[in-house]
Design a protein around this motif. Structure first.
Motif, PDB file in Angstrom:
ATOM      1  N   GLU A  71       0.859  -1.184   0.000  1.00  0.00           N
ATOM      2  CA  GLU A  71       0.000   0.000   0.000  1.00  0.00           C
ATOM      3  C   GLU A  71       0.897   1.235   0.000  1.00  0.00           C
ATOM      4  N   LEU A  72       0.863   1.994  -1.076  1.00  0.00           N
ATOM      5  CA  LEU A  72       1.669   3.209  -1.176  1.00  0.00           C
ATOM      6  C   LEU A  72       0.934   4.371  -0.528  1.00  0.00           C
ATOM      7  N   MET A  73       1.575   4.994   0.449  1.00  0.00           N
ATOM      8  CA  MET A  73       1.022   6.156   1.129  1.00  0.00           C
ATOM      9  C   MET A  73       1.790   7.380   0.652  1.00  0.00           C
ATOM     10  N   HIS A  74       1.229   8.095  -0.292  1.00  0.00           N
ATOM     11  CA  HIS A  74       1.890   9.295  -0.799  1.00  0.00           C
ATOM     12  C   HIS A  74       1.446  10.482   0.054  1.00  0.00           C
ATOM     13  N   ILE A  75       2.421  11.132   0.714  1.00  0.00           N
ATOM     14  CA  ILE A  75       2.135  12.280   1.577  1.00  0.00           C
ATOM     15  C   ILE A  75       2.910  13.467   1.016  1.00  0.00           C
ATOM     16  N   PRO A  76       2.325  14.240   0.108  1.00  0.00           N
ATOM     17  CA  PRO A  76       3.080  15.283  -0.604  1.00  0.00           C
ATOM     18  C   PRO A  76       3.428  16.503   0.232  1.00  0.00           C
ATOM     19  N   GLU A  77       2.681  16.766   1.319  1.00  0.00           N
ATOM     20  CA  GLU A  77       2.920  17.950   2.137  1.00  0.00           C
ATOM     21  C   GLU A  77       2.950  17.568   3.613  1.00  0.00           C
ATOM     22  N   ASN A  78       3.729  18.344   4.391  1.00  0.00           N
ATOM     23  CA  ASN A  78       3.809  18.133   5.842  1.00  0.00           C
ATOM     24  C   ASN A  78       4.096  16.668   6.171  1.00  0.00           C
ATOM     25  N   TYR A  79       5.019  16.112   5.417  1.00  0.00           N
ATOM     26  CA  TYR A  79       5.270  14.672   5.485  1.00  0.00           C
ATOM     27  C   TYR A  79       5.602  14.196   6.889  1.00  0.00           C
ATOM     28  N   PHE A  80       6.616  14.808   7.509  1.00  0.00           N
ATOM     29  CA  PHE A  80       7.058  14.296   8.800  1.00  0.00           C
ATOM     30  C   PHE A  80       6.072  14.592   9.919  1.00  0.00           C
ATOM     31  N   GLN A  81       5.322  15.692   9.805  1.00  0.00           N
ATOM     32  CA  GLN A  81       4.269  15.922  10.792  1.00  0.00           C
ATOM     33  C   GLN A  81       3.268  14.772  10.763  1.00  0.00           C
ATOM     34  N   LYS A  82       2.924  14.334   9.551  1.00  0.00           N
ATOM     35  CA  LYS A  82       1.925  13.274   9.415  1.00  0.00           C
ATOM     36  C   LYS A  82       2.495  11.918   9.827  1.00  0.00           C
ATOM     37  N   ILE A  83       3.792  11.708   9.582  1.00  0.00           N
ATOM     38  CA  ILE A  83       4.419  10.478  10.063  1.00  0.00           C
ATOM     39  C   ILE A  83       4.393  10.443  11.594  1.00  0.00           C
ATOM     40  N   HIS A  84       4.650  11.618  12.237  1.00  0.00           N
ATOM     41  CA  HIS A  84       4.577  11.688  13.695  1.00  0.00           C
ATOM     42  C   HIS A  84       3.193  11.240  14.179  1.00  0.00           C
ATOM     43  N   ILE A  85       2.161  11.701  13.505  1.00  0.00           N
ATOM     44  CA  ILE A  85       0.792  11.360  13.911  1.00  0.00           C
ATOM     45  C   ILE A  85       0.543   9.867  13.743  1.00  0.00           C
ATOM     46  N   LEU A  86       1.028   9.295  12.636  1.00  0.00           N
ATOM     47  CA  LEU A  86       0.873   7.854  12.423  1.00  0.00           C
ATOM     48  C   LEU A  86       1.601   7.060  13.505  1.00  0.00           C
ATOM     49  N   VAL A  87       2.803   7.516  13.840  1.00  0.00           N
ATOM     50  CA  VAL A  87       3.571   6.851  14.895  1.00  0.00           C
ATOM     51  C   VAL A  87       2.803   6.904  16.218  1.00  0.00           C
ATOM     52  N   ALA A  88       2.280   8.066  16.533  1.00  0.00           N
ATOM     53  CA  ALA A  88       1.560   8.241  17.796  1.00  0.00           C
ATOM     54  C   ALA A  88       0.323   7.356  17.865  1.00  0.00           C
ATOM     55  N   GLY A  89      -0.290   7.098  16.711  1.00  0.00           N
ATOM     56  CA  GLY A  89      -1.489   6.267  16.677  1.00  0.00           C
ATOM     57  C   GLY A  89      -1.211   4.794  16.497  1.00  0.00           C
ATOM     58  N   GLY A  90       0.055   4.392  16.569  1.00  0.00           N
ATOM     59  CA  GLY A  90       0.390   2.984  16.383  1.00  0.00           C
ATOM     60  C   GLY A  90       0.202   2.528  14.955  1.00  0.00           C
ATOM     61  N   MET A  91       0.321   3.449  13.996  1.00  0.00           N
ATOM     62  CA  MET A  91       0.088   3.117  12.586  1.00  0.00           C
ATOM     63  C   MET A  91       1.315   3.417  11.732  1.00  0.00           C
ATOM     64  N   MET A  92       2.491   3.275  12.309  1.00  0.00           N
ATOM     65  CA  MET A  92       3.717   3.575  11.573  1.00  0.00           C
ATOM     66  C   MET A  92       3.829   2.658  10.359  1.00  0.00           C
ATOM     67  N   PRO A  93       4.111   3.222   9.172  1.00  0.00           N
ATOM     68  CA  PRO A  93       4.283   2.384   7.980  1.00  0.00           C
ATOM     69  C   PRO A  93       5.425   1.389   8.166  1.00  0.00           C
ATOM     70  N   ASP A  94       5.356   0.279   7.453  1.00  0.00           N
ATOM     71  CA  ASP A  94       6.406  -0.739   7.550  1.00  0.00           C
ATOM     72  C   ASP A  94       7.702  -0.254   6.932  1.00  0.00           C
ATOM     73  N   VAL A  95       7.596   0.484   5.830  1.00  0.00           N
ATOM     74  CA  VAL A  95       8.751   1.071   5.150  1.00  0.00           C
ATOM     75  C   VAL A  95       8.521   2.572   5.069  1.00  0.00           C
ATOM     76  N   VAL A  96       9.508   3.339   5.496  1.00  0.00           N
ATOM     77  CA  VAL A  96       9.376   4.796   5.548  1.00  0.00           C
ATOM     78  C   VAL A  96      10.492   5.424   4.724  1.00  0.00           C
ATOM     79  N   PHE A  97      10.115   6.210   3.712  1.00  0.00           N
ATOM     80  CA  PHE A  97      11.108   7.007   3.003  1.00  0.00           C
ATOM     81  C   PHE A  97      11.441   8.183   3.902  1.00  0.00           C
ATOM     82  N   THR A  98      12.724   8.364   4.199  1.00  0.00           N
ATOM     83  CA  THR A  98      13.135   9.383   5.161  1.00  0.00           C
ATOM     84  C   THR A  98      14.318  10.160   4.616  1.00  0.00           C
ATOM     85  N   ASN A  99      14.730  11.192   5.325  1.00  0.00           N
ATOM     86  CA  ASN A  99      15.945  11.917   4.947  1.00  0.00           C
ATOM     87  C   ASN A  99      16.862  12.039   6.148  1.00  0.00           C
TER      88      ASN A  99
END
Length: 438
Positions: A71-99
């Motif tokens: 499942e590709l989760m394309h997050i074009p804006e505010n990427y890391f803010q939204k990743i933080h929210i996913l992490v907080a909700g126990g929904m961290m993606p299995d593979v995360v493109f990061t910098n």
């Protein structure tokens, strides 16, 4: 940078509060609908062009791995803010493109898996395939020998000097060459700063000027022999004489020498827009400028290395890459996807657009990247800059540190205060932030 803003706007304190629940065992990876396939989630940012490439690659991956559904989760804006929210909700993606700028926040809290064992056991990937600085930017450890790889790098990002060859020729100025110095650079910038319409105001400047983010002024600090932090990232060193000299040289471009536009002159226009309008003879930028210039520039252009200061020509080396969630329930499937996306064929597909500097050595030194039929003709400059570059291993509180530094240095860029005074004023605040160990 590599396509995502460096200042995520999320305070570390808020993140720590969110992570507290996760690290105490309250969060599990997101589970999708029950199917016969292993389902993994993969998050990324990126342009429509990048996402199109990814979609095609995922189709190929799923075809070769019919038991895995991505499942590709394309997050074009505010990427890391939204990743933080996913992490907080126990929904961290299995593979995360990061910098490499945001990587330490997650690594410091154990959210990314150590990929070193996977890399060592891989039959298709090896550390030797990648530029060493790219791997170092994703090091999970601090101060220990060796590298514990927390992400497999897809691309590198550094700064070079774009220049308008037509303006140089019209002005009778020699084109930039490898090994040119700050003095050479300043002389060229002065010769190419002009009042072209005779109204008493400068309308063509020698070089661009970016106040933010720090990646634009840090090369002048490094090239002067200065540093921002020590190796442990616990000591703030911008107040040392060499670092101050680098800041002063940069601030003097618009203020003392008048070869770069001041804030009141550039207004809302970006430096890229000014360069395209031929109001700038030179522009400091990264590989991300290539696709736009190939499409829109109505003049002859190329790239050159940043000029050498007392310590040489040194620029930051950032990276983007694929990390695996430490808590994924499907590590084999997640690694299979990372391995596939890190192949020379996959990395080559992203490289064809001209947008990235591939982190794989074989792709970087191939015609896919160094196509002699495409501008810039001197694309080797991007690769040469890696050899003398500084891997920008960030700090978990980097976003807060960077914002504080940018505000403190604003009066310096405006010519209203000295680098010494501004840095002396901000040092106690930065030192307090660095008390949080990486």
């Amino acid at each position: 940078m590599t396509g995502v803003t460096r200042n995520t706007g999320v305070r570390l304190l808020a993140l720590l509060l969110l992570l507290g629940g996760i690290l105490s065992g309250c969060g599990l990876p997101f589970q999708g609908p029950v199917t016969d396939k292993t389902r993994i989630r993969f998050s990324t940012w990126g342009s429509a062009q990048e996402v199109a490439v990814l979609n095609d690659l995922i189709v190929e991956f799923e075809g070769a791995n019919p038991d895995i559904d991505v499942e590709l989760m394309h997050i074009p804006e505010n990427y890391f803010q939204k990743i933080h929210i996913l992490v907080a909700g126990g929904m961290m993606p299995d593979v995360v493109f990061t910098n490499s700028i945001n990587f330490p926040v997650y690594a410091a809290h154990g959210l990314f898996a150590d990929l070193t064992p996977w890399l060592e056991q891989s039959e298709t990937l090896s550390p030797a395939h990648f530029y060493r600085p790219a791997l170092e930017t994703f090091d999970l450890r601090t101060g220990d020998p060796g590298v514990r790889v927390g992400a497999i790098p897809r691309d590198l990002s550094n700064l070079v000097l774009y220049y308008n060859k037509d303006l140089f020729r019209e002005g009778g100025v020699a084109l930039p060459q490898a090994g040119w110095t700050w003095d050479d650079f300043l002389a060229a910038a002065k010769a190419l700063t002009r009042d072209t319409d005779g109204d008493g105001r400068l309308d063509q400047f020698g070089v661009s000027f970016y106040r933010t983010p720090p990646l634009y002024w840090m090369p002048f600090v490094w090239s002067a022999g200065g540093r921002l932090f020590d190796e442990t990232r616990r000591d703030f060193l911008l107040n040392e004489p060499a670092a101050i000299a680098g800041l002063r040289f940069y601030a003097d471009l618009p203020n003392r020498h008048r070869v770069a536009p001041r804030k009141t002159e550039s207004g809302a226009a970006s430096m890229s827009q000014w360069f395209l309008q031929q109001k700038l003879a030179m522009m400091v930028s990264g590989r991300w400028s290539v696709p736009v210039l190939r499409e829109q520039a109505a003049f002859d252009w190329d790239v050159a290395p940043l000029p050498a200061g007392p310590a040489g020509s040194r620029t930051g080396i950032d990276a983007s890459g694929y990390a695996m969630a430490a808590g994924t329930e499907h590590p084999q499937a997640a690694w299979a996807l990372i391995e596939f996306l890190s192949s020379p064929e996959a990395v080559g597909r992203f490289t064809e657009s001209g947008l990235i500097i591939p982190a794989r050595l074989d792709v970087a030194h191939s015609d896919v990247f160094l196509d002699p039929r495409k501008t810039p003709q001197n694309g080797q400059v991007f690769l040469d800059a890696i050899e003398t570059g500084v891997p920008t291993r960030s700090h978990p509180r980097w976003n807060e540190i960077a914002e504080t530094l940018m505000l403190a240095l604003d009066p310096v860029w405006d010519g209203k205060t000295s680098p010494e005074a501004a840095v002396a004023d901000v040092t106690p605040r930065i030192e307090k932030m660095l008390e949080v160990a990486p």
